[in-house]
Design a protein around this motif. Sequence first.
Motif: not given
Length: 319
Positions: A188-202, A212-221
Amino acid sequence: MLMIAATAIAQGVIDVHSHIITPEFLSALESEGRLTDEGFPLPKYDTEAHLRWMDEAGIGTSVLTLAAPQPTSAVVVRRTNEAAARLKKEHPGRFLFCAALPLPDVDAAIREAIYALDTLKADGIKLATNVQGQYLGTPELDTLFSVLNDRKAVVILHPHRPEPVNRQVMQQTPLAMQEYLSETTRAVANMISRNVLARYSNIKVVVPHCGAYLPLAIPRMKSLTPVMQKNRMVGVIDYDANLAALYYDLAGAHSPEVIRMLLTITTPSHLLYGSDYPYVAPQVLTESLRRMKQYLTTEPDLAPLREMILNKNASQLFR
């Protein structure tokens, strides 16, 4: 038939995290010597047993996805998708399914996605965090995401064995205990870092196992993004748009505390019930769901979310 389906979805809990394990899938893995690729044997799957548990637990509808590991044969993937489509047709309202794709062959995956969504009427697509080291977020998958975006697809993620993998660590600490959480966060972090989900917003993406660990990882990112940008390691990241695409199933170690932590990175409308059937014993799943219903009733801040988590959010996501 459509009335029956609508009634089943409306009345019961919707389970967005359950797996189909077909004889063809098992046979293919056995012939490839890959039955224990994920470090543990695959459980047996029986449709009638699944339906019995659903009835006992009050599950109206289960969303089926293919388990790990990923088969290498496009033929096996096709047969598994067709088996799931048959179950959906034979038990209207009880099963939905998200089709598997024969990655890492991107062209074959696109053909299968089109066939599954347009012909089999799949309710979405299941994507592994990685297949033979091809991780979600890699540029070579952009053409596939473009096709899924055009069809406004729901994508259910599931962790697979990381590549490369330290087999000694895998033996000492089985993948499901820890690495699956790292693997999901990594993809998921890999997709976010390349804006995959923002670019393919549908596209809407369901993240498994309580995020998973996203609640901890997102603030760090977010905190490290300016440093990474200064060193030209990443570009502009649209965190709001990326996070808006993510939904989270509560399969695994759910609790009031976990839900509150997830709400630091998402909204109540993006939380979903998930069981992980048949990887967990039915009686354990039944007790887990009972406990969830209890705290979603007794915890004042979470009680308004009860029907959203158990039914309404998934009903809206899958229409």
